[in-house]
Design a protein around this motif. Structure first.
Motif, PDB file in Angstrom:
ATOM      1  N   MET A   1       0.837  -1.167   0.000  1.00 40.38           N
ATOM      2  CA  MET A   1       0.000   0.000   0.000  1.00 40.38           C
ATOM      3  C   MET A   1       0.890   1.241   0.000  1.00 40.38           C
ATOM      4  SD  MET A   1      -2.878   1.042   2.709  1.00 40.38           S
ATOM      5  CE  MET A   1      -4.318   1.206   1.711  1.00 40.38           C
ATOM      6  N   GLU A   2       0.558   2.187  -0.825  1.00 42.47           N
ATOM      7  CA  GLU A   2       1.337   3.416  -0.922  1.00 42.47           C
ATOM      8  C   GLU A   2       1.073   4.310   0.274  1.00 42.47           C
ATOM      9  OE1 GLU A   2       1.010   5.491  -4.607  1.00 42.47           O
ATOM     10  OE2 GLU A   2       0.752   3.627  -5.706  1.00 42.47           O
ATOM     11  N   SER A   3       2.054   5.105   0.593  1.00 45.57           N
ATOM     12  CA  SER A   3       1.918   6.047   1.694  1.00 45.57           C
ATOM     13  C   SER A   3       1.458   7.382   1.125  1.00 45.57           C
ATOM     14  CB  SER A   3       3.266   6.178   2.399  1.00 45.57           C
ATOM     15  OG  SER A   3       3.144   6.951   3.539  1.00 45.57           O
ATOM     16  N   LEU A   4       0.174   7.670   1.273  1.00 42.47           N
ATOM     17  CA  LEU A   4      -0.415   8.893   0.740  1.00 42.47           C
ATOM     18  C   LEU A   4      -1.116   9.648   1.846  1.00 42.47           C
ATOM     19  CD1 LEU A   4      -2.092   7.439  -2.467  1.00 42.47           C
ATOM     20  CD2 LEU A   4       0.026   8.704  -2.363  1.00 42.47           C
ATOM     21  N   ILE A   5      -1.252  10.925   1.644  1.00 41.85           N
ATOM     22  CA  ILE A   5      -2.008  11.743   2.587  1.00 41.85           C
ATOM     23  C   ILE A   5      -3.435  11.865   2.055  1.00 41.85           C
ATOM     24  CG2 ILE A   5      -2.238  14.020   3.623  1.00 41.85           C
ATOM     25  CD1 ILE A   5       0.806  14.288   3.388  1.00 41.85           C
ATOM     26  N   TYR A   6      -4.389  11.495   2.884  1.00 44.81           N
ATOM     27  CA  TYR A   6      -5.798  11.517   2.502  1.00 44.81           C
ATOM     28  C   TYR A   6      -6.549  12.558   3.326  1.00 44.81           C
ATOM     29  CZ  TYR A   6      -5.000   6.869   0.476  1.00 44.81           C
ATOM     30  OH  TYR A   6      -4.552   5.822  -0.262  1.00 44.81           O
ATOM     31  N   SER A   7      -7.649  13.035   2.794  1.00 43.59           N
ATOM     32  CA  SER A   7      -8.552  13.858   3.602  1.00 43.59           C
ATOM     33  C   SER A   7      -9.382  12.918   4.470  1.00 43.59           C
ATOM     34  CB  SER A   7      -9.463  14.684   2.707  1.00 43.59           C
ATOM     35  OG  SER A   7     -10.439  13.867   2.098  1.00 43.59           O
ATOM     36  N   THR A   8     -10.009  13.452   5.503  1.00 48.90           N
ATOM     37  CA  THR A   8     -10.825  12.595   6.363  1.00 48.90           C
ATOM     38  C   THR A   8     -11.984  11.966   5.597  1.00 48.90           C
ATOM     39  OG1 THR A   8     -12.069  14.517   7.142  1.00 48.90           O
ATOM     40  CG2 THR A   8     -10.242  13.778   8.512  1.00 48.90           C
ATOM     41  N   ILE A   9     -12.537  12.681   4.635  1.00 49.77           N
ATOM     42  CA  ILE A   9     -13.640  12.117   3.834  1.00 49.77           C
ATOM     43  C   ILE A   9     -13.143  10.950   2.987  1.00 49.77           C
ATOM     44  CG2 ILE A   9     -15.262  12.581   1.950  1.00 49.77           C
ATOM     45  CD1 ILE A   9     -15.570  15.408   3.126  1.00 49.77           C
ATOM     46  N   ASP A  10     -11.964  11.105   2.383  1.00 50.61           N
ATOM     47  CA  ASP A  10     -11.383  10.006   1.614  1.00 50.61           C
ATOM     48  C   ASP A  10     -11.152   8.790   2.504  1.00 50.61           C
ATOM     49  OD1 ASP A  10     -11.269  11.525  -0.724  1.00 50.61           O
ATOM     50  OD2 ASP A  10      -9.206  12.160  -0.366  1.00 50.61           O
ATOM     51  N   LEU A  11     -10.627   9.031   3.694  1.00 50.36           N
ATOM     52  CA  LEU A  11     -10.357   7.935   4.620  1.00 50.36           C
ATOM     53  C   LEU A  11     -11.641   7.279   5.090  1.00 50.36           C
ATOM     54  CD1 LEU A  11      -7.438   9.441   6.705  1.00 50.36           C
ATOM     55  CD2 LEU A  11      -7.296   7.583   5.063  1.00 50.36           C
ATOM     56  N   GLU A  12     -12.667   8.067   5.376  1.00 43.87           N
ATOM     57  CA  GLU A  12     -13.947   7.496   5.785  1.00 43.87           C
ATOM     58  C   GLU A  12     -14.525   6.607   4.682  1.00 43.87           C
ATOM     59  OE1 GLU A  12     -16.113  11.021   6.827  1.00 43.87           O
ATOM     60  OE2 GLU A  12     -15.597  10.825   8.949  1.00 43.87           O
ATOM     61  N   ASN A  13     -14.441   7.060   3.449  1.00 41.16           N
ATOM     62  CA  ASN A  13     -14.922   6.256   2.324  1.00 41.16           C
ATOM     63  C   ASN A  13     -14.114   4.979   2.174  1.00 41.16           C
ATOM     64  OD1 ASN A  13     -16.953   8.046   1.606  1.00 41.16           O
ATOM     65  ND2 ASN A  13     -15.644   9.189   0.209  1.00 41.16           N
ATOM     66  N   GLU A  14     -12.804   5.080   2.320  1.00 36.03           N
ATOM     67  CA  GLU A  14     -11.940   3.912   2.205  1.00 36.03           C
ATOM     68  C   GLU A  14     -12.214   2.917   3.332  1.00 36.03           C
ATOM     69  OE1 GLU A  14      -9.007   1.629   0.241  1.00 36.03           O
ATOM     70  OE2 GLU A  14     -10.157   3.379  -0.386  1.00 36.03           O
ATOM     71  N   ILE A  15     -12.424   3.425   4.538  1.00 36.34           N
ATOM     72  CA  ILE A  15     -12.755   2.560   5.674  1.00 36.34           C
ATOM     73  C   ILE A  15     -14.065   1.823   5.402  1.00 36.34           C
ATOM     74  CG2 ILE A  15     -13.524   2.581   8.093  1.00 36.34           C
ATOM     75  CD1 ILE A  15     -11.393   4.845   8.501  1.00 36.34           C
ATOM     76  N   TYR A  16     -15.066   2.546   4.932  1.00 35.89           N
ATOM     77  CA  TYR A  16     -16.360   1.924   4.629  1.00 35.89           C
ATOM     78  C   TYR A  16     -16.197   0.818   3.592  1.00 35.89           C
ATOM     79  CZ  TYR A  16     -21.036   1.294   2.749  1.00 35.89           C
ATOM     80  OH  TYR A  16     -22.203   0.736   2.321  1.00 35.89           O
ATOM     81  N   ASN A  17     -15.476   1.115   2.507  1.00 33.75           N
ATOM     82  CA  ASN A  17     -15.302   0.138   1.433  1.00 33.75           C
ATOM     83  C   ASN A  17     -14.489  -1.072   1.872  1.00 33.75           C
ATOM     84  OD1 ASN A  17     -16.788   1.623  -0.447  1.00 33.75           O
ATOM     85  ND2 ASN A  17     -15.009   2.830  -1.048  1.00 33.75           N
ATOM     86  N   LEU A  18     -13.422  -0.841   2.640  1.00 35.02           N
ATOM     87  CA  LEU A  18     -12.601  -1.964   3.113  1.00 35.02           C
ATOM     88  C   LEU A  18     -13.376  -2.835   4.098  1.00 35.02           C
ATOM     89  CD1 LEU A  18      -9.043  -0.403   3.535  1.00 35.02           C
ATOM     90  CD2 LEU A  18      -9.676  -2.309   2.054  1.00 35.02           C
ATOM     91  N   ARG A  19     -14.156  -2.223   4.971  1.00 33.44           N
ATOM     92  CA  ARG A  19     -14.967  -3.016   5.912  1.00 33.44           C
ATOM     93  C   ARG A  19     -15.947  -3.903   5.154  1.00 33.44           C
ATOM     94  NH1 ARG A  19     -16.490   1.419  10.508  1.00 33.44           N
ATOM     95  NH2 ARG A  19     -14.720   1.018  11.855  1.00 33.44           N
ATOM     96  N   LYS A  20     -16.607  -3.300   4.191  1.00 33.63           N
ATOM     97  CA  LYS A  20     -17.585  -4.040   3.387  1.00 33.63           C
ATOM     98  C   LYS A  20     -16.909  -5.212   2.666  1.00 33.63           C
ATOM     99  CE  LYS A  20     -21.054  -3.126  -0.141  1.00 33.63           C
ATOM    100  NZ  LYS A  20     -21.645  -2.116  -1.014  1.00 33.63           N
ATOM    101  N   ARG A  21     -15.741  -4.931   2.081  1.00 33.51           N
ATOM    102  CA  ARG A  21     -14.990  -5.971   1.365  1.00 33.51           C
ATOM    103  C   ARG A  21     -14.515  -7.062   2.324  1.00 33.51           C
ATOM    104  NH1 ARG A  21      -9.238  -5.515  -0.364  1.00 33.51           N
ATOM    105  NH2 ARG A  21      -8.882  -7.382  -1.590  1.00 33.51           N
ATOM    106  N   MET A  22     -13.998  -6.669   3.485  1.00 30.65           N
ATOM    107  CA  MET A  22     -13.498  -7.637   4.446  1.00 30.65           C
ATOM    108  C   MET A  22     -14.616  -8.556   4.932  1.00 30.65           C
ATOM    109  SD  MET A  22     -11.541  -6.994   8.070  1.00 30.65           S
ATOM    110  CE  MET A  22     -13.008  -6.306   8.816  1.00 30.65           C
TER     111      MET A  22
END
Length: 56
Positions: free
Chosen positions: A1-22
């Motif tokens: 995984m790349e080390s990138l700086i995300y906004s909180t909205i981007d991170l919230e969306n990524e958390i939602y998608n990863l949880r769903k996938r997991m």
């Protein structure tokens, strides 16, 4: 995984998608399947990033 700086909205969306996938992977392949564990670890990294952006 790349080390990138995300906004909180981007991170919230990524958390939602990863949880769903997991959850989906865990249901289909089992909780101890390497793919489920990898997704969980990715989720941990994103959640840590999110926590570091949030004020105390």
């Amino acid at each position: 995984m790349e080390s990138l700086i995300y906004s909180t909205i981007d991170l919230e969306n990524e958390i939602y998608n990863l949880r769903k996938r997991m959850i989906e992977i865990g249901r289909n392949k089992g909780l101890l399947h390497p793919e489920t564990i990898k997704c969980s670890q990715e989720l941990d990294v994103i959640m840590n990033q999110f926590q570091n952006l949030k004020p105390n």
